[in-house]
Design an enzyme around this catalytic site. Structure first.
Site, mmCIF file in Angstrom:
data_model
loop_
_atom_site.group_PDB
_atom_site.id
_atom_site.type_symbol
_atom_site.label_atom_id
_atom_site.label_comp_id
_atom_site.label_asym_id
_atom_site.label_seq_id
_atom_site.Cartn_x
_atom_site.Cartn_y
_atom_site.Cartn_z
ATOM 1 N N LYS A 27 -16.011 1.796 8.369
ATOM 2 C CA LYS A 27 -15.971 0.884 9.520
ATOM 3 C C LYS A 27 -14.544 0.406 9.794
ATOM 4 C CE LYS A 27 -18.330 -3.236 9.435
ATOM 5 N NZ LYS A 27 -17.546 -4.365 9.948
ATOM 6 N N ARG B 253 -9.714 0.852 13.478
ATOM 7 C CA ARG B 253 -8.263 1.036 13.598
ATOM 8 C C ARG B 253 -7.924 2.318 14.337
ATOM 9 N NH1 ARG B 253 -9.589 -2.400 9.635
ATOM 10 N NH2 ARG B 253 -8.045 -3.846 8.779
ATOM 11 N N GLY C 149 -16.077 -9.213 13.699
ATOM 12 C CA GLY C 149 -14.899 -10.014 13.353
ATOM 13 C C GLY C 149 -13.634 -9.174 13.365
ATOM 14 N N ARG D 165 -17.097 -18.220 13.328
ATOM 15 C CA ARG D 165 -16.130 -17.725 12.333
ATOM 16 C C ARG D 165 -14.705 -18.182 12.653
ATOM 17 N NH1 ARG D 165 -17.472 -11.667 10.884
ATOM 18 N NH2 ARG D 165 -16.075 -12.211 9.172
ATOM 19 N N ASP E 273 -16.701 -7.286 0.597
ATOM 20 C CA ASP E 273 -17.909 -6.935 1.361
ATOM 21 C C ASP E 273 -19.039 -6.424 0.463
ATOM 22 O OD1 ASP E 273 -16.632 -7.671 3.646
ATOM 23 O OD2 ASP E 273 -16.140 -5.644 4.289
HETATM 24 C C1 S3P Z 1 -11.971 -6.105 7.174
HETATM 25 C C2 S3P Z 1 -11.447 -7.062 6.331
HETATM 26 C C3 S3P Z 1 -12.275 -8.007 5.562
HETATM 27 C C4 S3P Z 1 -13.716 -7.528 5.474
HETATM 28 C C5 S3P Z 1 -14.239 -7.080 6.806
HETATM 29 C C6 S3P Z 1 -13.427 -5.918 7.329
HETATM 30 C C7 S3P Z 1 -11.046 -5.227 7.906
HETATM 31 O O1 S3P Z 1 -12.265 -9.268 6.204
HETATM 32 O O2 S3P Z 1 -14.522 -8.540 4.940
HETATM 33 O O3 S3P Z 1 -15.589 -6.689 6.718
HETATM 34 O O4 S3P Z 1 -11.494 -4.189 8.453
HETATM 35 O O5 S3P Z 1 -9.859 -5.554 7.961
HETATM 36 P P1 S3P Z 1 -11.127 -10.381 5.908
HETATM 37 O O6 S3P Z 1 -9.853 -9.877 6.390
HETATM 38 O O7 S3P Z 1 -11.581 -11.588 6.684
HETATM 39 O O8 S3P Z 1 -11.157 -10.604 4.435
#
Ligand code: S3P
Length: 436
Positions: free
Chosen positions: A29, A34, A101, A129, A323
């Site tokens: 993911k 990216r 997020g 969040r 995660d």
């Molecule tokens: C992610 C970073 C992590 C992770 C999220 C995916 C990413 O979050 O928990 O599921 O793809 O950069 P945080 O940067 O808030 O730790």
């Protein structure tokens, strides 16, 4: 196992005592997000093989399409026609990132540097969040971002094409915040540096390097030289997602008679905390066929039934398995002795509060999980019992409870499981395939 509807609201899981199969899993993911973002900013075509077609990554695709980037599917590949660093257009509408997020935080770094203003929102969970952690450094670079209470979506971004580089000490170990700053740094003239308190997943810097950006790594600092165009005609092969693999790795450890092989999984060392911790707990896991593909390490993972024992997991390990803590809680719930997961407060600001969701729901199944402010203390039990449990709309909570159901006595009903679509649409199908 029964699922009542493709977009179903519940999942019924029955126990099994044998797992055996060789499987491949959907694309990573983090890397898929990216690929779209960096591909859109490159100077031409990027081809992505193994792109994760989960809701979160599809939202990223939609967002870039709404900013004038042509993205199409050809056979099994995603083709992104990048328009260069200055090629995005003002979106026609409010940007909706859904539950993602990663989309919202990384995108903020890009939108902050545009010639246009934009508005972003997302679902109910994303609106809870914290975004101040990204707004703060981007404001230091000269961006103006308005947020509800200074911290929450909806957000209004007033683009500034003349961002200034910064040197920023990250207060929280977050790959999303680091990535947002590095992406903004792409547009700033000069060198932007981020200093991490602990190493976090480094897919952004790896992919930017792969596209010809100048990235300098020095101990805990990562720097980017701004205003250098990203190259085109790149091909990205997305490896299988270790976060999705984790559900099947733990399942194979816990089921009485199991041996599964998961092909082509991303084993970037910033993501393999789950393998290290499970091995320390006694898991029978081996990596085979390791290869470097498009700047990312991949391997086949072989897992056999194992007898697990409790361990203590502290601060330095947390970003490498953040995660995977929900599924690790299931493993710890059935390990011999006590497992402590501490200094993991970040779990409270994920898709749901995962300290609360995992302790409340696993305890309904007979586990002994104690919620503490910064983590979980788990005393292993001999067996779990099937129960009716709740995902709180969180994909990783839902899938972790499904694996708990696989090794519980009796039937488990997991409510509110449509969220699984965000990261692993084929989860129930794969779960069916591995059961004998
Ligand atoms: C992610 C970073 C992590 C992770 C999220 C995916 C990413 O979050 O928990 O599921 O793809 O950069 P945080 O940067 O808030 O730790």
């Amino acid at each position: 196992m029964k699922i009542n509807h493709p977009n179903s609201s519940y999942l019924i899981i029955n126990p099994t005592n044998k797992l055996e199969e060789t499987i491949t899993l959907p694309g990573d993911k983090s890397i898929s997000h990216r690929a779209v973002m960096i591909g859109a900013l490159a100077e031409g075509k990027t081809e992505v093989e193994g792109f994760l077609e989960g809701d979160d990554c599809l939202n990223t695709v939609k967002v870039f399409q709404s900013m004038g980037i042509k993205i199409e599917r050809v056979d099994n590949n995603l083709i992104i026609y990048g328009q260069g660093l200055r090629g995005l257009k003002k979106p026609t509408d409010v940007i909706d990132v859904g539950n993602s997020g990663t989309t919202m935080r990384l995108l903020l770094g890009i939108l902050a540097a545009q010639r246009f203003d934009s508005c972003l929102t997302g679902d109910e969970s994303i609106q809870r969040r914290p975004m101040r952690r990204v707004i703060e450094p981007l404001s230091q670079m000269g961006a103006k971002i308005l947020a509800k209470d200074g911290n929450f979506a909806p957000l209004e971004v007033f683009g500034n094409p003349n961002l200034a580089p910064i040197r920023y000490f990250l207060p929280v170990a977050s790959a999303q915040v680091k990535s947002a700053i590095l992406l903004a740094g792409l547009f700033a003239s000069g060198v932007t540096s981020v200093i991490e308190p602990l190493p976090t997943r480094d897919h952004t810097e790896r992919m930017l390097s792969y596209f010809g950006a100048q990235i300098i790594k020095d101990d805990m600092s990562i720097s980017i030289v701004g205003d250098i165009p990203l190259q085109s005609n790149k091909k990205i092969k997305v490896p299988g997602d270790i976060s999705s693999a984790a559900f099947f790795i733990v399942a194979a450890c816990l089921v009485e008679d199991a041996e599964i092989t998961i092909l082509n999984v991303g084993v970037n060392p910033t993501r393999t905390g789950i393998l290290d911790v499970l091995k320390e707990m006694g898991a029978n896991i081996t990596l085979e066929n390791q290869k470097m593909i498009c700047g990312e390490l991949t391997a086949d993972i072989v897992v056999k039934s194992s007898r697990l024992k409790g361990i203590s997991i502290r601060r330095s390990m947390i970003p490498r398995l953040i995660d995977e803590i929900p599924i690790l809680t299931v493993a710890a719930g059935l390990a011999e002795g006590r497992t402590e997961i501490r200094e993991a407060k970040e779990l409270r600001v994920k898709e749901t509060d995962r300290i609360k969701s995992m302790s409340t729901e696993l305890n309904k199944m007979g586990a002994k999980v104690m919620e503490v402010e910064d983590g979980l203390i788990i005393d292993g039990v001999k067996y779990l019992v099937g129960a009716e449990v709740e995902s709180y709309g969180d994909h990783r909570t839902a899938m972790s409870l499904a694996i708990a159901g696989l090794v519980a006595k009796g039937e488990t009903k997991i409510n509110n499981v449509a969220c699984i679509q965000t990261s692993f649409p084929e989860f129930t199908k794969t779960l069916k395939n591995v059961q004998m």
